[in-house]
Every structure is written in C-alpha cells, then in structure tokens.
Motif scaffolding. Structure first.
Motif, mmCIF file in Angstrom:
data_model
loop_
_atom_site.group_PDB
_atom_site.id
_atom_site.type_symbol
_atom_site.label_atom_id
_atom_site.label_comp_id
_atom_site.label_asym_id
_atom_site.label_seq_id
_atom_site.Cartn_x
_atom_site.Cartn_y
_atom_site.Cartn_z
ATOM 1 N N LYS A 340 0.844 -1.187 0.000
ATOM 2 C CA LYS A 340 0.000 0.000 0.000
ATOM 3 C C LYS A 340 0.883 1.241 0.000
ATOM 4 C CE LYS A 340 -3.973 2.073 2.316
ATOM 5 N NZ LYS A 340 -4.925 1.992 3.452
ATOM 6 N N ASN A 341 0.804 2.011 -1.085
ATOM 7 C CA ASN A 341 1.588 3.245 -1.254
ATOM 8 C C ASN A 341 3.094 2.998 -1.271
ATOM 9 O OD1 ASN A 341 -0.788 4.818 -1.253
ATOM 10 N ND2 ASN A 341 -0.782 4.873 0.995
ATOM 11 N N MET A 342 3.492 1.785 -1.678
ATOM 12 C CA MET A 342 4.937 1.519 -1.720
ATOM 13 C C MET A 342 5.224 0.267 -2.525
ATOM 14 S SD MET A 342 5.628 0.090 2.126
ATOM 15 C CE MET A 342 4.788 -1.361 2.740
ATOM 16 N N LYS A 360 8.701 4.553 -1.622
ATOM 17 C CA LYS A 360 7.401 5.169 -1.346
ATOM 18 C C LYS A 360 6.824 5.762 -2.630
ATOM 19 C CE LYS A 360 7.491 4.497 3.159
ATOM 20 N NZ LYS A 360 6.526 3.619 3.838
ATOM 21 N N VAL A 361 5.645 5.268 -3.029
ATOM 22 C CA VAL A 361 4.939 5.797 -4.200
ATOM 23 C C VAL A 361 3.458 5.864 -3.842
ATOM 24 C CG1 VAL A 361 4.488 5.570 -6.658
ATOM 25 C CG2 VAL A 361 6.609 4.634 -5.707
ATOM 26 N N GLU A 362 2.941 7.038 -3.664
ATOM 27 C CA GLU A 362 1.541 7.197 -3.257
ATOM 28 C C GLU A 362 0.600 6.602 -4.305
ATOM 29 O OE1 GLU A 362 -0.028 8.441 -0.525
ATOM 30 O OE2 GLU A 362 1.948 8.476 0.444
ATOM 31 N N ASN A 363 -0.298 5.715 -3.850
ATOM 32 C CA ASN A 363 -1.385 5.143 -4.662
ATOM 33 C C ASN A 363 -0.906 4.267 -5.824
ATOM 34 O OD1 ASN A 363 -3.686 6.524 -3.281
ATOM 35 N ND2 ASN A 363 -2.613 8.331 -4.032
ATOM 36 N N VAL A 364 0.312 3.769 -5.782
ATOM 37 C CA VAL A 364 0.789 2.872 -6.842
ATOM 38 C C VAL A 364 -0.072 1.607 -6.863
ATOM 39 C CG1 VAL A 364 2.515 1.800 -5.322
ATOM 40 C CG2 VAL A 364 2.808 1.695 -7.806
ATOM 41 N N VAL A 380 0.675 4.704 -11.580
ATOM 42 C CA VAL A 380 -0.134 5.360 -10.551
ATOM 43 C C VAL A 380 -1.380 5.920 -11.238
ATOM 44 C CG1 VAL A 380 -0.234 7.206 -8.841
ATOM 45 C CG2 VAL A 380 1.905 5.956 -9.204
ATOM 46 N N LEU A 383 -6.001 10.736 -9.651
ATOM 47 C CA LEU A 383 -6.518 11.045 -8.318
ATOM 48 C C LEU A 383 -7.275 12.365 -8.368
ATOM 49 C CD1 LEU A 383 -3.379 10.119 -6.184
ATOM 50 C CD2 LEU A 383 -5.453 8.775 -6.441
#
Length: 716
Positions: A340-342, A360-364, A380, A383
C-alpha cells in the motif's frame, strides 16, 4: 474370485490344524526402534529434525517472557492486558493462558504460557509481539514452546562438523546434447506424469521417464529447464539428472499451493494459505524463499492474506500471484512486492530491503520489471477526479533514480508490456471520452535503450476498437495487436522501425476479419500463430510476418492452449480436461503441418522443457544464419536417411496390409467353394452362380389364414 476364496479356506484349515490364530491386530505390532525391514519411506526425509518437533503437540503454545512481576491482587489486571494483546491475533483456548506464581512470594514469575487453537496463530503471535514494548522496563521476549526442547539439545561443547568427501554431481544439462537435437516436454494425464522426447522426424514421442502420482497438483519446469518441480502436501521437490529424473532436493513447506522460480533458477518461492480459527479473520499466508541447491530457507514472510492481496495477475484465496516479482535479468539480484503506497524491493545478498526502506509511491497499483535490466516500470492512477493525472514512471534499482516519467490524462485502466530484450515498453492506456460514457485505447511506446528514453503515442486507425490481445515479437522490433469486435476482429502488425526513420513506429499490415483472440509468436520471431481459443473452437492460422503471408490454416477443435517449443521449430496445441471430449495434444511444424496427434483421457498439462540462453554471440548467430546451407548439410543427410527409413516402413506396412487382404479374400473364396453344392440344391439343381443367367419372376400366392363365424343379435 472363487479361486481366491478356496485358497483362503485352505490357509484357514491349515492354520487350524497347526493351532495358529489368524485374527491379528496389526495396529498392535511395532518394529524395534530403528528397524524398517529394508523398506524406506518415500517421505521420511521431508522434514528436518528441527521441524519434527511439531509432533510434540505443543506447536500451538507460545511462551511470553519479561512480563511485570505482580502480587495476587494485580494478577487479574495483568491477565486482562495480556488477553487483550494476544486475543486480537488469534483464538486463545479456554484455560489457554497460564501465569506461574512463586509459591513463597505469591507473585508472578514474569512469564506466561498462551495456547492458541492452531500453530499458525501461535507463530503469528510470536512474530507480531516479539520485542513488543509494554513499558520502558518490560519488552516482551516471545518464543515457541517447542523451541525450548530444541535449545536444550544443543551440546555444551562445540564439535567440528564432519567433512564429507566430494562426489561430483550429475550433468543436469545432458539432455541439451541430444544427437537428434530434439526437445523434451512433460504431460500430466490421469494419475501419470510423463517426460517425453518430441521425435518429430518419426512423427511420434519417445518416453524418457514416467511416474504415477509424481505430484499432488501440478508440475513446473525451472526457467532454464534444469529442474522439474513437483508439489506435495509436505512441500515441494525438484528433479533432474543426466539420464533420468532423480530427486535432487526437497523444500519442506506444509500445504504448499503455489511455487515460483527466480529467472536464474537460484531461488524457489513457495506459498501456502491456512484458514484461521475465527471465520472473520483473513487467511494466514506463509511464503518461503529457498536456495534451490541447498534447500536452505533464505527468507520467510508471514501474515494475513490482506497483506499480500495487492497487485498481481491471479492467485488463490484473494492473494495475487506471484507475490514477489524478480528483476535484474538472470542474476537474481532483486525481487519486489507491491504494498500500500509503496514497492518493497529486496536484494538477495542480504535478503533485506534496499537501504532498509521501501520505495514510497503514493497510490501505486502496479509495477513490472524489465526482463534484462534492474529497471522498474510503475503505474499510478488518476486522483482527485482527474486533477492529478495518472503516470507511468521508470525507476532504476538499486539507486531508486527516476529515469523517465509520463503523465497520462483521462485514464480508466493501464497495462504494461515489456519486449523480451528490454528494448521497448508498451503501455496500453484506456482513456475516457469527453462524455466519460465510453473509453478508447492508445499505446505509449518507450524506447528504453535510446538516449533520454523517447516516447511515441500510437492510436489505431479506429481508436474506438476494443483491444483483445497484444504481443511483442521476441528479440525483435515488431508487435501484433488484435482489435475490433468479435467474432471476426482485425489483426495489425507494427514495427518500431520505419523504412526511412529507425526512430518511428510504422504499421506493416492489417488482416481483416480473423477468427482469433490470442497471439503466439515463435521464440525466434518471424512466425506467429493467430489462434481462436475457447469460443472460437481452436481455429489456427500460421503466419509469416516477414513475408506477410499465411503459411497454413488449421483447426484443433476445442483447443485450450498453444505453446511453441523453445527453438521455434514446433508448436503444441492441447485440449485439457476443462473439456470432457477430445483431450490430448497435437504437434505441428512451424509452418502449420500436423505431424502427429495423441489423445489422452483426463489430460491436465503440457509444458515444453525450456532451454537456457545460447552462449553464442549475436555476431556468431548471424554468421550461422548466413552460412546455414553449410551447417545444414549434415542434417539434410540425416533427414534423407530418416525419410528413406520412413518410406521403407510405409512400404512394409502396405505390404502387410495387402497380404492381410489377400488372406481374407482367399478364406472367403474357399468358403464360397465349400458351399457350392448347398447353393445348387437351393436352386433346384442349377449349377451357375451368375445372376445374369436367371430370370426373375413375381408370383402372387393367396392363402386363407383364418375363417370365423359370429352370430350378431339384431334388436329393433
């Protein structure tokens, strides 16, 4: 059956005369310790000594140390705190929490025993709470109860390990040196698993190895064909050898369901899922990564199914598979998992996270490795209702440096396809129309090896066409797309090199109205099978992309699978047991000639044995291709010999059939002569059998069969 009864009666009568009681309780018979009567169990070495400790019956009990030492009046409060912590992890048995008390001071001793319903819950509790900080002075130390017995067996004095003499192993690649340059494949049908040579010259198979109940679910080749893996309730095993298949190593993992090799065959990943005692909880997942040669567990991952359910193309019990994806080519340096997010990227030198932290990658939502280089492509989605666009990024590992990024707008879905050499990446982007009521598809094409990684946008002539399938040409610069509406979509071929500009994509041709829904390129490129599977009933078209011409069309009714052999010479099509009829497989030449067909009831699997990459340089391969006639003379002579042998065999077969026919005709002639007098009598003495010498006459004969008289009363 009657003979067996008589034999048993004789045995019982003889036993009665000798005073022997045949009513034996076999369960009461025990062999002396260490005695096996010379019969070795096939599974007795699956578990190592340390894993056999689970048989003690305490595998579901943990010991929690470093608890506060409290008097009796605070006993219930401490017990409530412990139950609150450990009751969240699993179901504690009734009277399953015991805290010993010092009989003199009446205070607790600083540790407790907790008994869960299952060993899996106990292991999870150990993982989650070992090192848990209750307060500054009390940090939990949690161990399995079974571990204490194991530690007690450690000798007080160190003894050097026994050095065993070196014995050279078998040549596991000997099959590659087959004089006839044949390939192997494995099939599963019913309870049997067979490894066979594809002897296409003789239009038949040749058995290499056969074994019943070899696996309990499926078999799988390693990526370079060195090993064949089987799956059992106790774990997985790999097999191989110079001339047959010997068991080379076992990997203990109870209830294993799925396995996956690393690309370089150094590691084996195994997966199992266990149902929790509380139905509301998620399944318990265990993943082990083994060293293939030594069988040692290099790293294990345990947790709930929810922790492993992100990403992946498919799996069991809600878990995507493969959970870990291998990158960096055949070196097996890195593997990664989507979270989740990573994205958690591990290195195999230490089997720990690179730089001890995840990327760390938001919403990947998805990622994939380059097949040849340590480069990750990640996606990604949009959003904020489109305020933040979707994006595809290329990230270099281990430095985690972003090499290229492309923002994508109005995206509903995205899929990434790497070319086998890692030279190109195709991103299929499904976009919303302005009204948001429908979607259309385009491609973003990345040229990975070129400076600054240029990107091209490709849209189909009819951008509203639905994309049914996409496939890169292996080791090549072309790709194929099936697009349009069923039942007769179109197939288009494109090249990443145009005639005048090597840096532009160009369309080569479009084939209209084809009964196909799947694409299968030859491993060597150039040739492709356009297949209509499932609903298309096994339509096959063998196509030459160099010449843009159809070589052959055929049908394998109800075919479910198509697979090229690793050399690109032959194609196998099969009908597995998802259909009840026509189970079995066909072997075709690359240009669509049916070589032979084998039917097998309850047919489950067909897998060609992969070959390792060639040691030849591209220059050497090019030289061989240019001088192919010189190298092919030897094989042409062998083909001629085989052809002559087959012709001789055909002639012998025809001769035997002719002799059988003549023998049958002779028998009927003899019977005809023997019955001549009987026929003559039936014809009132006429001797001739020729129908033309007789005149047929129709004679009507009337015969009264019955006469009856009945008086009928008449009333006015």
């Amino acid at each position: 059956m009657a003979a067996e009864v008589m034999l048993m009666n004789e045995i019982e009568a003889t036993a009665a005369q000798m005073g022997i009681d045949l009513n034996i309780d076999f369960s009461s018979i025990q062999l002396p310790p260490g005695e096996n009567c010379g019969i070795i169990s096939d599974d007795e070495d699956v578990y190592h000594d340390d894993q056999l400790e689970l048989d003690s019956g305490f595998g579901n009990v943990i010991v929690v140390d470093n608890l506060p030492v409290v008097p009796r009046e605070k006993f219930e409060k401490l017990e409530g705190v412990i139950r609150k912590i450990y009751g969240q992890i699993g179901m504690i048995k009734e009277d399953g929490l015991w805290m010993p008390v010092d009989p003199e001071t009446k205070k607790t001793l600083g540790y407790c025993f907790i008994e869960y319903n299952t060993p899996q819950e106990a292991e999870l509790a150990k993982e989650k709470t070992h090192g848990y900080k209750l307060d500054r002075a009390h940090i939990f130390a949690v161990n399995m109860f079974d571990d204490f017995d194991k530690y007690m067996k450690v000798p007080d004095e160190w003894a050097p390990p026994e050095i065993k003499p070196y014995t050279p192993g078998e040549n596991l690649q000997k099959w590659l040196a087959d004089e006839k340059a044949r390939d192997q494949f494995v099939i599963r049908a019913g309870t049997d698993t067979e490894v066979l040579w594809n002897d296409a010259r003789q239009s038949k198979t040749e058995l290499v190895y056969k074994r019943a109940y070899w696996t309990e679910s499926f078999v799988q080749w390693s990526p370079m064909g060195t090993y064949l893996a089987t799956v059992h309730r106790q774990g997985a095993a790999v097999w191989g050898g110079a001339n047959t298949f010997n068991r080379l190593m076992r990997y203990a993992h109870p209830q294993v369901k799925l396995i996956d090799f690393s690309p370089g065959e150094k590691y084996l990943v195994t997966y199992s899922s266990h149902e929790p005692s509380n139905p509301r909880d998620a399944n318990r997942v265990v993943i082990n990564i083994f060293d293939v040669r030594t069988g040692k567990v290099m790293r294990d991952f345990k947790g709930s199914a929810d922790e492993f359910a992100i990403g992946g193309a498919g799996g069991v019990a809600g878990v995507s598979w493969p959970v870990f994806r291998w990158g960096g080519g055949k070196e097996d340096k890195y593997f990664a998992k989507l979270g989740k997010n990573m994205i958690s990227v591990y290195e195999t030198d230490t089997f720990s996270l690179i730089d001890k932290k995840s990327l760390k990658v938001e919403n990947v939502v998805d990622f994939s490795w380059s097949p040849t280089d340590p480069i990750i492509a990640l996606f990604v989605p949009e959003l904020g209702g489109g305020n933040q666009p979707a994006r595809v990024s290329l990230v270099q590992i281990p430095g985690k440096e972003e090499l290229r990024q492309k923002n994508l707008f109005s995206i509903s879905d995205c899929k990434m396809y790497w070319q086998s050499n890692g030279e190109y990446l195709a991103v299929k982007a499904d976009r919303y129309t302005k009204t948001k009521k429908s979607t259309y598809t385009g491609f973003e094409l990345f040229r990975i090896k070129e400076r600054d990684i240029p990107i091209e946008v490709l849209e189909l002539d009819n951008k509203n066409d639905k994309i049914i399938a996409f496939a890169w040409e292996p080791k090549g610069h072309r790709f194929a797309v099936i697009h349009g509406d069923n039942p007769r979509p179109d197939i288009s071929f494109y090249s990443m090199r145009s005639t005048h500009n090597l840096g532009r994509v160009s369309k080569l041709a479009t084939l209209k109205g084809k009964q196909a829904n799947a694409l299968f390129w030859s491993p060597g490129g150039r040739f492709i099978v356009l297949a209509g599977l499932k609903g298309f009933n096994g339509q096959l078209e063998f196509f030459n992309v160099d010449e843009l011409e159809t070589m052959a069309t055929a049908e394998h009714f109800m075919a479910t699978d198509v697979e090229w052999d690793p050399t690109g010479r032959y194609v196998a099509t099969s009908v597995t047991s998802v259909h009840e009829m026509e189970n079995g497989f066909n072997i075709w030449s690359f240009n669509g000639k049916l070589l032979y067909r084998i039917l097998k009831d309850h047919f489950f699997q067909f897998l060609w044995r992969p070959r390792p990459p060639s040691f030849l340089t591209p220059e050497k391969e090019e030289e061989i291709a240019k001088n192919l006639k010189k190298y092919s003379k030897k094989y042409e002579a062998e083909d001629q010999d085989v052809s002559m042998l087959l012709s001789e065999q055909d002639r012998e077969k025809r001769r035997m059939l002719k002799e059988e026919w003549e023998r049958w005709v002779g028998e009927w002639r003899r019977a005809h002569e023997e019955e001549q007098l009987e026929r003559q009598m039936l014809r009132d003495g006429e001797a001739s059998d020729e129908e033309e010498e007789y005149e047929a006459k129709e004679v009507e004969v009337e015969e009264v069969l019955d006469v009856s008289e009945e008086v009928i009363s008449f009333e006015e």
